[in-house]
Design an enzyme around this catalytic site. Structure first.
Site, PDB file in Angstrom:
ATOM      1  N   ASP A 152       0.839  -1.197   0.000  1.00 10.20           N
ATOM      2  CA  ASP A 152       0.000   0.000   0.000  1.00 10.20           C
ATOM      3  C   ASP A 152       0.878   1.252   0.000  1.00 10.20           C
ATOM      4  O   ASP A 152       1.767   1.383   0.823  1.00 10.20           O
ATOM      5  CB  ASP A 152      -0.871  -0.038   1.262  1.00 10.20           C
TER       6      ASP A 152
ATOM      7  N   HIS B 260      -0.334   4.516   0.059  1.00 14.57           N
ATOM      8  CA  HIS B 260      -1.059   5.725   0.476  1.00 14.57           C
ATOM      9  C   HIS B 260      -0.269   6.484   1.531  1.00 14.57           C
ATOM     10  O   HIS B 260      -0.205   6.088   2.687  1.00 14.57           O
ATOM     11  CB  HIS B 260      -2.437   5.357   1.021  1.00 14.57           C
TER      12      HIS B 260
END
Lengths: 137, 461
Positions: free
Chosen positions: A14, A16
């Site tokens: 991930d 983000h």
């Protein structure tokens, strides 16, 4: 153990980064020593950082919906690594789609997480709860 | 710039040879070099006297303004690094000891086991670097390890460079076991932040104060204008100075070890790449104790594979085995250029270069995510380094030094290893890097001018 030291990171593949920066800022302002590992953090990196920094808690973020797969076994690995008592927190968009959060919370608690937060969690309440868990006033 | 010094003599006390280099500081040139056989068992000064006699036969007797020396005699500065997590403080301790010019013989992590304590005793280290825990972090492990190290019945000093909260206590534990403890700043004060300079300085100070005497170098040291330093530190200094001309990597292939130096920040060349783990220092040295063309031949062949040596050299695997046997019996054996034996030696040196650079350079990993393809970098990206220097006997005395050094280059086979892609390969033909590294201690500008003149052509700049 250093009650106010926490290890922070976004687990798995991930990337983000924005939420991670906000959490770093908020927890640092709240008086925590934040060891921020950034994005794409593996379970091993969380554990190694927690050992070296003697952290009281690991704060795991996951936004991309694969949190379930990425977080499995983290508690067991902590136990193997000699930090089985460390507090584990997880929050974010943990599973794909609009699942019932009660079910999601149950899944992650069964994995050994102490608290599970939905995407809509209030950061101030979250910090207050974690402080109380760790015995910080 | 003119120097008020005229002649400088640089000495390199090796385990088998003492090498001398005479320098004219006004003309900025090397007047001559010589080498003579030495052993610490006899007297290191005999080798020095022999080498000096040879040199004087060549260039006459000169009045030297300064005498400088480096030493790797009596096994060099044998060090052991101890930390907590392998990728974190253990790695930081390893990098600190390596950059101080140590011959790192082992690195340990977590609580030392009884077997590891026994191993440390058997290694008879000259010094230990003890770290563990970032500042404000873990305290137990460094204290446990200090206690275990204190009880080892062998006298060596310990540099304590771990969690500041307990460094003093760790030091007192070591002293209660009769070990000298030097407390310095943490090698990793914050997670993934290196701080190697204080530990490096402490190691250097201890080397001067304790190790030189212990290695039988006291008399030689007394003849020098500045204290003797470990030979790899001199090479490190030379490389650091050379980085003024551009980023570089250097490989020093020896009989027992292969050293790699990189002088480059090593940050990702592509801004989209995400860095993982420890950001390594601009000036990095790594030392491979299992890669060498003589003493470490067996472990080298094991790592490279005998078939690979055979293919690279064009000899049969049986010939490689036979060669290995001969060289194990006579470690100073040299072979005529063009002979099968020389070709095998070239292949062995090439494998030292290839494997050591694979270990030194960073890596790029491609991960497929639902956000698309993401690249992760660990370690240093050396793909764009400008120069690649080759040194060490088996490179510079080879008939094909460039071919050996080309093994350090980026290759499709190891597509994920960030090795130099297109550097200018420069061979330290006259073996001047150690002497130049010593010279940087008294006059860095002159050392740079001389290295430029001796090593580089106009088109290299």
């Amino acid at each position: 153990m250093q009650a106010s030291t926490v290890v922070l990171g976004v687990i798995g593949a991930d990337v983000h980064a924005v939420g991670n920066k906000i959490l770093d800022f908020a927890f640092t302002n709240a008086g925590f020593t934040v060891i921020n590992l950034g994005v794409m953090v593996s379970q091993e990196e969380f554990i190694e950082a927690a050992i070296e920094s003697d952290a009281a808690a690991i704060l795991v973020s996951s936004l991309y919906g694969h949190g379930d797969i990425d977080c499995r076994g983290l508690r067991e690995k902590c136990q193997e690594a000699g930090i089985g008592d460390i507090r584990l927190y997880v929050g974010g968009n943990l599973v794909v789609g609009k699942s019932d959060f009660v079910q999601v919370e149950k899944t992650f608690k069964n994995m050994g997480f102490d608290r599970v937060y939905p995407p809509s969690a209030d950061l101030n309440e979250e910090i207050a709860e974690i402080k109380s868990d760790l015995g910080i006033d | 710039m003119t120097s008020d010094m005229r002649y400088i003599l640089c000495a390199d006390f090796g385990s088998t040879y003492t090498k001398l280099t005479a320098i004219d500081m006004q003309a900025l040139k090397i007047l001559g070099t010589s080498a003579a056989y030495t052993t610490v068992q006899t007297n290191i000064l005999d080798g020095y006297a022999d080498a000096l006699a040879l040199l004087e036969k060549d260039i006459g007797t000169l009045d030297y303004d300064k005498r400088l020396a480096a030493s790797s005699a009596a096994g060099g500065l044998k060090m052991i690094a101890v930390g907590l997590v392998p990728r974190l403080t253990s790695n930081a301790a390893k990098l600190a000891a390596s950059s101080a010019g140590a011959k790192l013989i082992a690195t340990y992590s977590y609580d030392l086991s009884d077997a590891e304590v026994e191993e440390i005793f058997n290694h008879r280290p000259d010094m230990i670097l003890l770290s563990g825990g970032i500042d404000g972090g873990n305290k137990e492990v460094i204290l446990n390890n200090a206690e275990k190290i204190a009880r080892i019945e062998y006298n060596f000093p310990v540099v304590v460079a771990g969690n500041k909260a307990v460094a003093g206590e760790a030091g007192r534990m070591l002293e209660s076991g009769g070990k000298e403890a030097v407390i310095t700043e943490n090698v990793m004060p914050e997670l993934n932040k290196l701080n190697v300079e204080p530990a490096k300085a402490a190691i250097r100070e201890l080397f001067i104060r304790r190790i030189i005497d212990a290695k039988g170098l006291a008399e030689a040291n007394a003849m020098m204008s500045l204290e003797i330093i470990p030979t790899p530190l001199a090479v490190f200094n030379a490389c650091e100075a050379l980085s003024e001309f551009g980023t570089l990597t250097a490989v020093d292939v020896g009989g027992a070890t292969t050293d790699v130096y990189s002088m480059a920040d090593g940050l990702p060349e592509n801004a989209a790449v995400i860095e993982k783990g420890l950001r390594e220092p601009f000036a990095k040295r790594s030392i491979e104790g299992d890669l060498g063309v003589r003493y470490s031949m067996e472990s080298l062949i094991k790592e490279a594979g005998i078939d690979r040596i055979a293919i690279e050299s064009g000899a049969s695997p049986e010939a490689v085995t036979a060669h290995c046997k001969i060289c194990t019996q006579d470690t100073s054996a040299v072979f005529p250029s063009g002979s099968t034996a020389a070709k095998i030696d070239n292949a062995l040196a090439g494998e030292c270069v290839r494997i050591s650079m694979n270990r030194h350079a960073g890596r790029l990993e491609t991960v497929y995510t639902n956000m698309g393809e993401v690249q992760l970098q660990t370690g240093k990206d050396l793909t764009k380094t400008k120069y690649l220097f080759g040194t060490g006997g088996s490179v510079i005395n080879s008939s094909a030094p460039e071919t050996i050094m080309a093994k350090a280059l980026y290759s499709q086979v190891d597509y994920d290893i960030l090795k130099p892609e297109n550097p200018k390969i420069i061979i330290d033909k006259n073996n001047i890097l150690t002497a130049m590294g010593l010279l940087t201690r008294v006059d860095k500008q002159s050392a740079l001018s001389m290295m430029k003149k001796e090593l580089m052509s106009e088109e290299d700049m």
